[in-house]
Scaffold this active site. Structure first.
Site, PDB file in Angstrom:
ATOM      1  N   HIS A 145       0.832  -1.211   0.000  1.00 18.16           N
ATOM      2  CA  HIS A 145       0.000   0.000   0.000  1.00 18.16           C
ATOM      3  C   HIS A 145       0.862   1.255   0.000  1.00 18.16           C
ATOM      4  CE1 HIS A 145      -3.304   2.718   0.947  1.00 18.16           C
ATOM      5  NE2 HIS A 145      -2.576   3.191   1.936  1.00 18.16           N
ATOM      6  N   LEU A 171       3.948   1.663  -1.014  1.00 17.65           N
ATOM      7  CA  LEU A 171       4.681   1.844  -2.266  1.00 17.65           C
ATOM      8  C   LEU A 171       3.761   2.258  -3.403  1.00 17.65           C
ATOM      9  CD1 LEU A 171       7.129  -1.197  -2.207  1.00 17.65           C
ATOM     10  CD2 LEU A 171       7.735   1.209  -1.942  1.00 17.65           C
ATOM     11  N   ARG A 230       0.477   5.620  12.005  1.00 14.35           N
ATOM     12  CA  ARG A 230       0.552   7.083  12.056  1.00 14.35           C
ATOM     13  C   ARG A 230      -0.603   7.603  12.887  1.00 14.35           C
ATOM     14  NH1 ARG A 230       1.497   5.964   6.496  1.00 14.35           N
ATOM     15  NH2 ARG A 230       3.543   6.635   5.752  1.00 14.35           N
ATOM     16  N   THR A 246       7.254   8.220   6.625  1.00 18.57           N
ATOM     17  CA  THR A 246       7.010   6.888   6.083  1.00 18.57           C
ATOM     18  C   THR A 246       6.287   5.989   7.066  1.00 18.57           C
ATOM     19  OG1 THR A 246       9.119   6.023   6.901  1.00 18.57           O
ATOM     20  CG2 THR A 246       9.116   7.055   4.718  1.00 18.57           C
TER      21      THR A 246
END
Length: 352
Positions: free
Chosen positions: A121, A123, A285, A297
């Site tokens: 996902h 990438l 996140r 990232t």
């Protein structure tokens, strides 16, 4: 004989022709293969798990040994117990059951599946963006030079993000044991902090954030200098990314009972209590929109945790929403058994 069976880590259970347990060791009872059942008169008897009885019935009818992996519900709440079960038909309708606990192997496999899905996902987003931007750039090259410049800048941003993601994935792979860990050596903490503060000057200046250092000088930790610099710079860059302009990020060093602590404190947005236990997970996140805006990232804190674990230390965080956060890296100040062996990191799935 009973003592020998109870000493085994695998569960051993023998059922008679009526699926009644005639032999069960301690491991079989702990796994829940055998459970206590209270009858109408108050008498307590042992009863095999329903799934085990079904498997025994199949083996009894066919005479063929069965080897299966099952997820058995636990008596208490929690994830199911993963067991590898081997059922063998004996004489007079009896069936022998051997069960090995593979819950950890199931957990690791699940973490790996989730990791592959998350990587795919993560990438897909920058790769898709690069493709669209490249097409837009081709269309705008002759017709709209200003738009072409904007698209080129976006391509540069997305390619940088993609490059950072790949680099951090490779770093995480190395930390998790894909490559041998280097032998620990004494590392000057002053050298670590000096390099980190120097590398963080540019992103800090862009947001008019003041970098401060305070604490003890002349401290030493044991490990790998490059990995330790990576851990601390990740904490400092994270603090800068999640802090408003014209605030302060402070790096503090101290020594406590055989350990050196490197703390990074910011005056940023803080972390919600519900997110505290999950921020060291890969790709987690707390604020996805803000994280993408800063180019994050979702791997930085996972890398920090792996480095601290590999060095026989740990990383902790305290935070107040709207006030700021403090991440503290605690590392051994002298060679310890943990630091000398530098064990491979465990996988990060749930809470650290």
């Amino acid at each position: 004989m009973t003592d020998v069976l109870d000493a085994l880590q695998v569960g051993v259970l023998v059922l008679d022709e009526g699926d009644k347990p005639v032999l069960a060791n301690a491991a079989a009872r702990e796994m829940g293969l055998v459970r206590q059942r209270t009858g109408s008169g108050g008498a307590s008897t042992e009863e095999a798990h329903t799934i085990v009885r079904t498997l025994a019935g199949q083996v009894r009818r066919t005479g063929i040994t069965r080897v299966v992996e099952l997820d058995l519900p636990r008596l208490t709440h929690g994830e199911p117990l993963g067991v590898n079960v081997r059922a063998v038909a004996l004489d007079e309708g009896r069936v022998a059951i051997e069960a090995a606990d593979v819950t950890e192997a199931h957990r690791v496999a699940r973490v790996r599946r989730d990791f592959v899905a998350n990587v795919s996902h993560e990438l897909k987003t920058p790769v898709g963006a690069l493709q669209l931007l490249a097409e837009a750039l081709l269309d705008a090259t002759d017709k709209d030079p200003a738009a072409a410049i904007r698209f080129a800048e976006r391509i540069k941003h997305e390619s940088s993000r993609l490059g950072r993601l790949v680099s951090e994935l490779l770093e995480l792979s190395r930390l998790q044991g894909a490559e041998p860990l280097p032998e620990p050596e004494p590392v000057d903490v002053d050298k670590i902090t000096a390099e980190v503060l120097d590398r963080a000057k540019t992103p800090a200046s862009a947001k008019e954030i003041e970098l401060r250092f305070r604490g003890a000088r002349g401290l030493t930790v044991y490990g790998n200098e490059n990995q330790l610099v990576t851990a601390v710079i990740n904490l400092v860059e994270n603090a800068i990314a999640y802090s408003p302009e014209q605030t302060t990020v402070t790096v503090t060093t101290s020594e406590d009972n055989g350990y050196v602590e490197i703390a990074v404190a910011d005056q940023g947005i803080g972390i919600e209590p519900r997110d505290i236990d999950r921020i060291f997970e890969r790709f987690y996140r707390a604020d996805r929109a803000r994280s993408r805006a800063t180019g994050g990232t979702g791997l930085g804190l996972a890398i920090v945790k792996h480095i601290s674990t590999n060095h026989g230390g740990r990383v902790t965080v305290t935070s107040t929403v709207g006030v700021g956060s403090t991440f503290t890296l605690r590392l051994p100040s002298r060679p310890t058994e943990a630091a000398l062996t530098l064990p491979s990191s465990v996988e990060i799935g749930g809470a650290p």
